[in-house]
Motif scaffolding. Structure first.
Motif, PDB file in Angstrom:
ATOM      1  N   LYS A   1       0.836  -1.202   0.000  1.00 35.96           N
ATOM      2  CA  LYS A   1       0.000   0.000   0.000  1.00 35.96           C
ATOM      3  C   LYS A   1       0.870   1.252   0.000  1.00 35.96           C
ATOM      4  O   LYS A   1       2.031   1.222   0.414  1.00 35.96           O
ATOM      5  CB  LYS A   1      -0.932   0.002   1.210  1.00 35.96           C
TER       6      LYS A   1
ATOM      7  N   ALA B   1      -3.073  -8.526  -1.314  1.00 35.66           N
ATOM      8  CA  ALA B   1      -3.785  -7.278  -1.624  1.00 35.66           C
ATOM      9  C   ALA B   1      -2.783  -6.196  -2.014  1.00 35.66           C
ATOM     10  O   ALA B   1      -1.707  -6.077  -1.431  1.00 35.66           O
ATOM     11  CB  ALA B   1      -4.617  -6.811  -0.421  1.00 35.66           C
TER      12      ALA B   1
ATOM     13  N   GLU C   1      -4.314  -2.696  -3.431  1.00 36.53           N
ATOM     14  CA  GLU C   1      -5.477  -2.021  -4.021  1.00 36.53           C
ATOM     15  C   GLU C   1      -5.103  -0.971  -5.053  1.00 36.53           C
ATOM     16  O   GLU C   1      -5.851  -0.749  -6.016  1.00 36.53           O
ATOM     17  CB  GLU C   1      -6.321  -1.376  -2.909  1.00 36.53           C
ATOM     18  N   TYR C   2      -3.978  -0.301  -4.870  1.00 38.10           N
ATOM     19  CA  TYR C   2      -3.615   0.787  -5.778  1.00 38.10           C
ATOM     20  C   TYR C   2      -3.330   0.295  -7.203  1.00 38.10           C
ATOM     21  O   TYR C   2      -3.350   1.080  -8.152  1.00 38.10           O
ATOM     22  CB  TYR C   2      -2.397   1.542  -5.233  1.00 38.10           C
TER      23      TYR C   2
ATOM     24  N   GLY D   1      -5.218  -1.517  -8.922  1.00 39.38           N
ATOM     25  CA  GLY D   1      -6.471  -1.560  -9.669  1.00 39.38           C
ATOM     26  C   GLY D   1      -7.194  -2.884  -9.464  1.00 39.38           C
ATOM     27  O   GLY D   1      -6.614  -3.892  -9.048  1.00 39.38           O
ATOM     28  N   GLU D   2      -8.462  -2.867  -9.765  1.00 40.01           N
ATOM     29  CA  GLU D   2      -9.313  -4.035  -9.547  1.00 40.01           C
ATOM     30  C   GLU D   2      -8.874  -5.199 -10.425  1.00 40.01           C
ATOM     31  O   GLU D   2      -8.611  -5.046 -11.611  1.00 40.01           O
ATOM     32  CB  GLU D   2     -10.771  -3.661  -9.846  1.00 40.01           C
ATOM     33  N   GLY D   3      -8.796  -6.367  -9.796  1.00 43.98           N
ATOM     34  CA  GLY D   3      -8.516  -7.577 -10.552  1.00 43.98           C
ATOM     35  C   GLY D   3      -7.056  -7.911 -10.751  1.00 43.98           C
ATOM     36  O   GLY D   3      -6.732  -9.010 -11.215  1.00 43.98           O
TER      37      GLY D   3
ATOM     38  N   THR E   1      -5.781 -11.063  -6.887  1.00 40.53           N
ATOM     39  CA  THR E   1      -6.993 -11.753  -6.434  1.00 40.53           C
ATOM     40  C   THR E   1      -6.881 -12.015  -4.939  1.00 40.53           C
ATOM     41  O   THR E   1      -6.004 -12.772  -4.493  1.00 40.53           O
ATOM     42  CB  THR E   1      -7.182 -13.085  -7.175  1.00 40.53           C
ATOM     43  N   GLU E   2      -7.724 -11.375  -4.170  1.00 41.74           N
ATOM     44  CA  GLU E   2      -7.682 -11.549  -2.726  1.00 41.74           C
ATOM     45  C   GLU E   2      -8.271 -12.907  -2.352  1.00 41.74           C
ATOM     46  O   GLU E   2      -9.317 -13.305  -2.871  1.00 41.74           O
ATOM     47  CB  GLU E   2      -8.458 -10.428  -2.033  1.00 41.74           C
TER      48      GLU E   2
ATOM     49  N   GLN F   1     -11.621 -11.961   3.320  1.00 38.40           N
ATOM     50  CA  GLN F   1     -12.884 -11.224   3.440  1.00 38.40           C
ATOM     51  C   GLN F   1     -13.658 -11.591   4.710  1.00 38.40           C
ATOM     52  O   GLN F   1     -14.727 -11.026   4.976  1.00 38.40           O
ATOM     53  CB  GLN F   1     -13.780 -11.506   2.220  1.00 38.40           C
TER      54      GLN F   1
ATOM     55  N   LYS G   1      -7.605  -7.674   7.614  1.00 34.66           N
ATOM     56  CA  LYS G   1      -8.402  -6.596   7.028  1.00 34.66           C
ATOM     57  C   LYS G   1      -9.232  -5.852   8.065  1.00 34.66           C
ATOM     58  O   LYS G   1      -9.731  -4.750   7.789  1.00 34.66           O
ATOM     59  CB  LYS G   1      -9.302  -7.149   5.929  1.00 34.66           C
TER      60      LYS G   1
END
Length: 560
Positions: free
Chosen positions: A346, A480, A482-483, A485-487, A490-491, A496, A549
């Motif tokens: 991150k 993870a 996140e920066y 981008g989506e996909g 894969t978390e 979750q 998380k």
């Protein structure tokens, strides 16, 4: 503002006799990182301004010996500023550590007068003298730039002459390109016989820190009198990264290169009974999911796909060990061969740094060992719980790819350690010591006391090298980033799961600790108002720990 001709020593500042910065060696970054973006390029664009890091300095004033006391702090003017860039302020650090600091210098990326009314950078109008020392032995003057309306100062200027600095010396930054900052470490206190207030110097940091924050530390310092009683600084600011692309962050290939280059070796204690495992091994070997109102739990899928996803830690679900005695004891021991580090990458400090957070999972946290003066008392149950998530964090400079510091998480606290204070394995890889039974992280072997070190009362954390190791540069999984981008990453399903990884246990421990308190010398029992406060609160009961998380540092900065 006040002058000072006679100073007395503040004993809260440690003495140091060597006037020169300490020598040190550090792991070098790779000569060339995998291509892509601006990571480790030496420059970071923050939107309307671009910054580079300057770490060549000349000494302005070394505060080493006043009234026979050694202060060991030096104030520096940045040198070798590239053409077109401007100084934002001066630098200060203790001589207790190597000279490895920096300040940022800035230039405008563009200025279109038809769109923008004001340039990003402007000269100060003049300066205000904050504090001075003027004696036959030495002279020094601290100046605060006075910015034009709509601009903010970024740092202090220090001179050896009473003449006010030239306005060309530094630049101020338009206020919409800045963020508020606050004091962090108190570096220096100088007292005067002739003034009511002492002169103090602090490090600063952005007020808002974490994965989503945009404040960029300039590397300068703040100074003033002791009447300053607020953490937030109003006279100087930090920069703000308005480039939403965070282009200086490492791409996926660069992340792997960083981990393989700097990934620490984690040593578990030679007497450790409760070793780490992979999360998948924990599930496969009998971990059970319980739901409130149901007496019987259900087996958890190998990938954790049948765990409830999302929500909050509402007590509706928790994970436990199987009831069968052999299976339960086997799961408690863990399986170090399967263990791996779970990595969250991150932005930190507005994208000027990358935090590589490495999570360690242990199926079981062992009971505490209490130290009471010369006695060590091993608890049978107190302090133990199912499921243990601990972590440490590598902070990497996005200017150069250097390992800057490592955060060692220790139960409910922890702290940052500079790279030059770490132990290294194989040249580039820091060593992390995991404490016996509790798995807190430490930078060096030894016994660390969680409680009152002055009285020698608290919980022991013992750390040492052994054959039980996990090499995070090889055994890791990025869960993870996140920066990116989506996909892109894969978390895993289990990430979750926001509930507890162990059941809530309430220990009948107050009476046990009362027995221990009765062993203390009478003068201790009578002099300490509340002896129970000497023992960590987790000894009185334990909620099952939540996963990565759900921790504050997932989005926020490390607690220290």
């Amino acid at each position: 503002m006040f002058g000072c001709n006679s100073l007395c020593w503040d004993s809260s500042v440690p003495e140091f006799t060597d006037p020169d910065p300490l020598p040190f060696s550090l792991p070098s970054p790779l000569p060339q990182w995998p291509q892509g973006g601006s990571f480790a390029s030496g420059r970071i664009c923050l939107g309307e301004i671009e910054v580079i890091k300057v770490n060549n300095f000349e000494k302005v004033w070394r505060c080493t010996s006043l009234n026979g006391k050694s202060l060991g702090f030096t104030f520096y003017r940045p040198l070798e500023i590239p053409e077109g860039f401007f100084c934002l302020g001066y630098y200060c650090q203790s001589n207790h550590q190597p000279l490895r600091g920096y300040v940022l210098v800035a230039r405008e990326t563009s200025f279109d007068a038809s769109v923008l009314e004001s340039p990003a950078l402007e000269k100060p109008l003049n300066y205000s003298l904050i504090w001075s020392l003027d004696s036959h032995d030495e002279c020094v003057y601290f100046w605060l730039p006075n910015p034009p309306t709509g601009y903010k100062a970024m740092g202090i200027v220090v001179t050896s002459s009473p003449k006010e600095p030239e306005v060309e010396e530094v630049r101020c930054v338009r206020d919409d390109l800045t963020e508020t900052c606050e004091t962090s470490d108190l570096l220096l206190t100088v007292k005067s016989k002739y003034a009511k207030d002492s002169f103090q110097v602090w490090n600063t940091q952005p007020c808002d820190r974490g994965m989503l924050a945009r404040g960029v530390d300039v590397g300068t310092f703040f100074c003033g009198s002791t009447y300053f009683d607020s953490e937030q600084v109003v006279d100087i600011m930090c920069l703000k990264n308005l480039d939403s692309s965070l282009h200086a962050m490492p791409n996926q290939n660069q992340i792997h290169a960083l981990i393989q280059h700097y990934g620490p070796t984690v040593y578990f204690h030679p007497d450790e009974k409760y070793l780490p495992s992979s999360v998948q091994w924990f599930f496969k070997n009998g971990a059970v999911l319980h739901a409130a109102g149901n007496k019987k739990g259900i087996a958890i899928d190998y990938q954790g796909s049948n765990l409830p996803s999302g929500g909050t830690n509402d007590g509706a679900f928790w994970i436990d060990l199987p009831t069968d005695g052999d299976a339960r004891n086997n799961l408690k021991k863990g399986n170090i061969e399967s263990a791996e580090l779970y990595v969250h990458v991150k932005p930190a400090l507005g994208g000027a740094f990358t935090d590589i957070v490495m999570w360690v999972f242990c199926p079981f946290n062992g009971p505490a060992t209490l130290k009471v003066a010369l006695m060590n008392i091993e608890m049978s149950k107190i302090g133990e719980h199912v499921g243990d998530w601990e972590h440490f964090t590598l902070r990497i400079s996005n200017f150069t790819g250097e390992l800057w510091s490592v955060y060692f998480s220790q139960h409910s606290g922890g702290g940052w350690i500079h790279a030059f204070d770490l132990e290294f394995n194989k040249g580039n890889k820091p060593i992390v010591y995991s404490s016996k039974d509790g798995h807190a992280s430490f930078p060096h072997p030894g016994t660390y006391l969680q409680g009152s070190s002055k009285l020698g009362i608290g919980v022991r954390n013992d750390a040492a090298q052994s054959k039980f190791i996990v090499d995070s540069s090889v055994k890791y999984q990025i869960v993870a980033a996140e920066y990116l981008g989506e996909g892109v990453i894969t978390e895993p399903c289990w990430l979750q799961y926001m509930r507890e990884w162990g059941p809530t246990v309430v220990y009948d421990s107050r009476s046990e600790i009362e027995k221990i308190i009765n062993l203390l010398p009478l003068f201790v029992r009578f002099s300490v108002e509340n002896l129970f406060e000497l023992f960590p609160t987790e000894l009185y009961g334990e909620e099952g720990p939540t996963g990565p998380k759900e921790k504050d540092n997932w989005l926020g900065d490390e607690y220290c």
